[in-house]
Design a protein around this motif. Structure first.
Motif, PDB file in Angstrom:
ATOM      1  N   ILE A  85       0.834  -1.255  -0.039  1.00 11.14           N
ATOM      2  CA  ILE A  85       0.038   0.058  -0.075  1.00 11.14           C
ATOM      3  C   ILE A  85       1.006   1.312  -0.145  1.00 11.14           C
ATOM      4  CG2 ILE A  85      -1.721   1.340   1.315  1.00 11.14           C
ATOM      5  CD1 ILE A  85      -2.874  -1.177   2.313  1.00 11.14           C
ATOM      6  N   THR A  86       1.864   1.237   0.850  1.00 12.50           N
ATOM      7  CA  THR A  86       2.901   2.401   0.773  1.00 12.50           C
ATOM      8  C   THR A  86       3.405   2.454  -0.360  1.00 12.50           C
ATOM      9  OG1 THR A  86       3.388   1.827   3.216  1.00 12.50           O
ATOM     10  CG2 THR A  86       5.041   3.288   1.888  1.00 12.50           C
ATOM     11  N   GLY A  87       3.880   1.318  -1.080  1.00 11.56           N
ATOM     12  CA  GLY A  87       4.596   1.508  -2.489  1.00 11.56           C
ATOM     13  C   GLY A  87       3.772   2.135  -3.450  1.00 11.56           C
ATOM     14  N   VAL A  88       2.371   1.714  -3.277  1.00 10.14           N
ATOM     15  CA  VAL A  88       1.423   2.220  -4.484  1.00 10.14           C
ATOM     16  C   VAL A  88       1.057   3.634  -4.364  1.00 10.14           C
ATOM     17  CG1 VAL A  88      -1.157   2.051  -5.018  1.00 10.14           C
ATOM     18  CG2 VAL A  88       0.293   0.028  -4.730  1.00 10.14           C
ATOM     19  N   MET A  89       0.932   3.981  -2.959  1.00  9.55           N
ATOM     20  CA  MET A  89       0.759   5.687  -2.851  1.00  9.55           C
ATOM     21  C   MET A  89       2.127   6.342  -3.249  1.00  9.55           C
ATOM     22  SD  MET A  89      -2.297   5.739  -1.503  1.00  9.55           S
ATOM     23  CE  MET A  89      -2.202   7.316  -0.980  1.00  9.55           C
ATOM     24  N   ALA A  90       3.114   5.907  -2.764  1.00 10.51           N
ATOM     25  CA  ALA A  90       4.361   6.602  -3.259  1.00 10.51           C
ATOM     26  C   ALA A  90       4.521   6.734  -4.749  1.00 10.51           C
ATOM     27  CB  ALA A  90       5.501   5.829  -2.492  1.00 10.51           C
ATOM     28  N   GLY A  91       3.887   5.539  -5.165  1.00 11.08           N
ATOM     29  CA  GLY A  91       4.144   5.592  -6.962  1.00 11.08           C
ATOM     30  C   GLY A  91       3.031   6.598  -7.765  1.00 11.08           C
ATOM     31  N   LEU A  92       1.943   6.538  -7.077  1.00  8.27           N
ATOM     32  CA  LEU A  92       0.936   7.640  -7.389  1.00  8.27           C
ATOM     33  C   LEU A  92       1.542   9.098  -7.297  1.00  8.27           C
ATOM     34  CD1 LEU A  92      -2.279   6.205  -6.033  1.00  8.27           C
ATOM     35  CD2 LEU A  92      -1.656   6.311  -8.437  1.00  8.27           C
ATOM     36  N   VAL A  93       1.997   9.442  -6.293  1.00 12.33           N
ATOM     37  CA  VAL A  93       2.686  10.873  -6.032  1.00 12.33           C
ATOM     38  C   VAL A  93       3.854  10.793  -7.103  1.00 12.33           C
ATOM     39  CG1 VAL A  93       4.013  12.248  -4.185  1.00 12.33           C
ATOM     40  CG2 VAL A  93       1.917  10.814  -3.504  1.00 12.33           C
ATOM     41  N   LEU A  94       4.675  10.028  -6.825  1.00 13.12           N
ATOM     42  CA  LEU A  94       5.874  10.272  -7.957  1.00 13.12           C
ATOM     43  C   LEU A  94       5.465  10.328  -9.467  1.00 13.12           C
ATOM     44  CD1 LEU A  94       8.972  10.391  -7.887  1.00 13.12           C
ATOM     45  CD2 LEU A  94       9.112   7.690  -8.155  1.00 13.12           C
ATOM     46  N   ALA A  95       4.582   9.587  -9.775  1.00 13.36           N
ATOM     47  CA  ALA A  95       3.990   9.730 -11.300  1.00 13.36           C
ATOM     48  C   ALA A  95       3.556  11.213 -11.555  1.00 13.36           C
ATOM     49  CB  ALA A  95       2.885   8.396 -11.228  1.00 13.36           C
ATOM     50  N   VAL A  96       2.671  11.569 -10.618  1.00 15.80           N
ATOM     51  CA  VAL A  96       2.024  13.068 -10.709  1.00 15.80           C
ATOM     52  C   VAL A  96       2.984  13.920 -10.772  1.00 15.80           C
ATOM     53  CG1 VAL A  96       0.894  14.816  -9.353  1.00 15.80           C
ATOM     54  CG2 VAL A  96      -0.146  12.420  -9.585  1.00 15.80           C
ATOM     55  N   LEU A  97       4.343  13.602  -9.833  1.00 16.25           N
ATOM     56  CA  LEU A  97       5.436  14.788  -9.990  1.00 16.25           C
ATOM     57  C   LEU A  97       6.077  14.723 -11.286  1.00 16.25           C
ATOM     58  CD1 LEU A  97       7.131  14.269  -6.453  1.00 16.25           C
ATOM     59  CD2 LEU A  97       5.671  16.074  -7.399  1.00 16.25           C
ATOM     60  N   VAL A  98       6.376  13.362 -11.896  1.00 13.25           N
ATOM     61  CA  VAL A  98       6.777  13.336 -13.365  1.00 13.25           C
ATOM     62  C   VAL A  98       5.987  13.794 -14.457  1.00 13.25           C
ATOM     63  CG1 VAL A  98       7.449  11.528 -14.943  1.00 13.25           C
ATOM     64  CG2 VAL A  98       8.190  11.073 -12.724  1.00 13.25           C
ATOM     65  N   LEU A  99       4.694  13.634 -14.012  1.00 14.18           N
ATOM     66  CA  LEU A  99       3.577  14.619 -15.053  1.00 14.18           C
ATOM     67  C   LEU A  99       4.107  16.078 -14.788  1.00 14.18           C
ATOM     68  CD1 LEU A  99       1.378  14.578 -17.101  1.00 14.18           C
ATOM     69  CD2 LEU A  99      -0.235  14.113 -15.423  1.00 14.18           C
ATOM     70  N   THR A 100       3.942  16.671 -13.766  1.00 18.19           N
ATOM     71  CA  THR A 100       4.032  17.953 -13.538  1.00 18.19           C
ATOM     72  C   THR A 100       5.321  18.426 -14.315  1.00 18.19           C
ATOM     73  OG1 THR A 100       3.037  17.750 -11.190  1.00 18.19           O
ATOM     74  CG2 THR A 100       4.315  19.781 -11.750  1.00 18.19           C
ATOM     75  N   ARG A 101       6.443  17.737 -14.077  1.00 17.63           N
ATOM     76  CA  ARG A 101       7.883  18.286 -14.511  1.00 17.63           C
ATOM     77  C   ARG A 101       7.667  18.162 -16.206  1.00 17.63           C
ATOM     78  NH1 ARG A 101      12.225  19.031 -11.637  1.00 17.63           N
ATOM     79  NH2 ARG A 101      14.465  19.160 -13.071  1.00 17.63           N
ATOM     80  N   ARG A 102       7.197  16.983 -16.568  1.00 14.73           N
ATOM     81  CA  ARG A 102       7.251  16.820 -18.122  1.00 14.73           C
ATOM     82  C   ARG A 102       6.372  17.811 -18.779  1.00 14.73           C
ATOM     83  NH1 ARG A 102      11.561  13.611 -19.678  1.00 14.73           N
ATOM     84  NH2 ARG A 102      10.065  12.724 -21.569  1.00 14.73           N
ATOM     85  N   MET A 103       5.273  18.091 -18.078  1.00 14.01           N
ATOM     86  CA  MET A 103       4.200  18.823 -18.522  1.00 14.01           C
ATOM     87  C   MET A 103       4.986  20.446 -18.694  1.00 14.01           C
ATOM     88  SD  MET A 103       0.429  20.310 -17.027  1.00 14.01           S
ATOM     89  CE  MET A 103       1.392  21.339 -15.954  1.00 14.01           C
TER      90      MET A 103
END
Length: 259
Positions: A85-103
């Protein structure tokens, strides 16, 4: 009895107003009116059109923390549910951060080399803190001066040929200094030459300028500056294939920071 009927009528009007506002937002093309999930989907689709590697980066960002969590759980020989569960939550946050940076990167890349490209960077400033006006003046050769007002006071941003911009910015600096005599007027040339600020660093540079005003003083300065705008004709921004307008950029950024 009359009061009861008046209360019912008022409640009906409020309900109708809420329904109308909900319908307006549903049919709006302004990302700021959308729900957070629709905004994220919009930001992803808009970025993926110009960044073909975005899906791979986001998948990697999501999967990596989950793999780390699985490895940790295996080493500890327990706590699988908690770690996954911790890994999934961290993965979601990291994916959004990547989207923000790439956008942000995709937006600036689309704007790079276009007349009025500073609009892409200025659109990334928080509009609750900073306000900006595009193309307050310019030349026939498409040199432009933009203006930002915020905690640091008045910031004038020029883009175009450095020699012409120097004269144009000096003139605007004098005009604005007469209106805000108790504040510095910051002058910035956008570009990749020595002494200039690049498109990629423009928003960050403005945010890091020394603070001099609170929100009430910002309102006062804005009112003073309007007096200058009122005595000269407004200059229209050059038309062209700008990648996104300031409203779209801000709408997408609100989605990614959770509004």
């Amino acid at each position: 009895m009359a009061k009861s009927e008046a209360a019912k009528e008022l409640a009906a009007k409020q309900k109708a107003a809420r329904r109308a506002e909900k319908e307006r937002k549903r049919s709006s093309d302004d990302p700021r009116d959308w729900g957070w999930w629709k905004q994220i989907v919009y930001a992803y689709k808009a970025t993926a059109k110009v960044d073909k590697q975005l899906p791979l980066w986001m998948i990697g960002a999501f999967v990596a923390p989950i793999l780390v969590a699985v490895i940790v759980a295996a080493l500890l020989r327990g706590g699988w549910v908690m770690w996954i569960i911790t890994g999934v939550m961290a993965g979601l946050v990291l994916a959004v951060l990547v989207l923000t940076r790439r956008m942000k990167h995709a937006t600036l890349e689309q704007a790079r080399g276009q007349v009025g490209s500073a609009a892409a960077a200025l659109g990334m400033l928080n509009d609750k803190v900073w306000t900006h006006e595009l193309g307050i003046t310019g030349t026939r050769q498409q040199d432009l001066v933009h203006r930002v007002i915020g905690p640091s006071g008045v910031v004038l941003i020029g883009e175009g040929e450095p020699g012409r911009l120097k004269i144009l910015l000096a003139s605007e600096e004098r005009k604005h200094a007469q209106l805000v005599t108790d504040l510095p007027v910051w002058v910035v040339q956008m570009g990749d030459r020595d002494g200039q600020v690049s498109l990629d660093d423009l928003a960050k540079y403005i945010r890091k300028l020394p603070k001099a005003l609170d929100k009430y003083q910002i309102t006062e300065v804005s009112s003073r500056v309007k007096a200058l705008d009122a005595i000269r004709p407004r200059m229209s921004m050059p038309k062209g294939p700008m990648p996104t307008n300031a409203r779209q950029v801000k709408g997408s950024r609100r989605a990614l920071r959770g509004r």
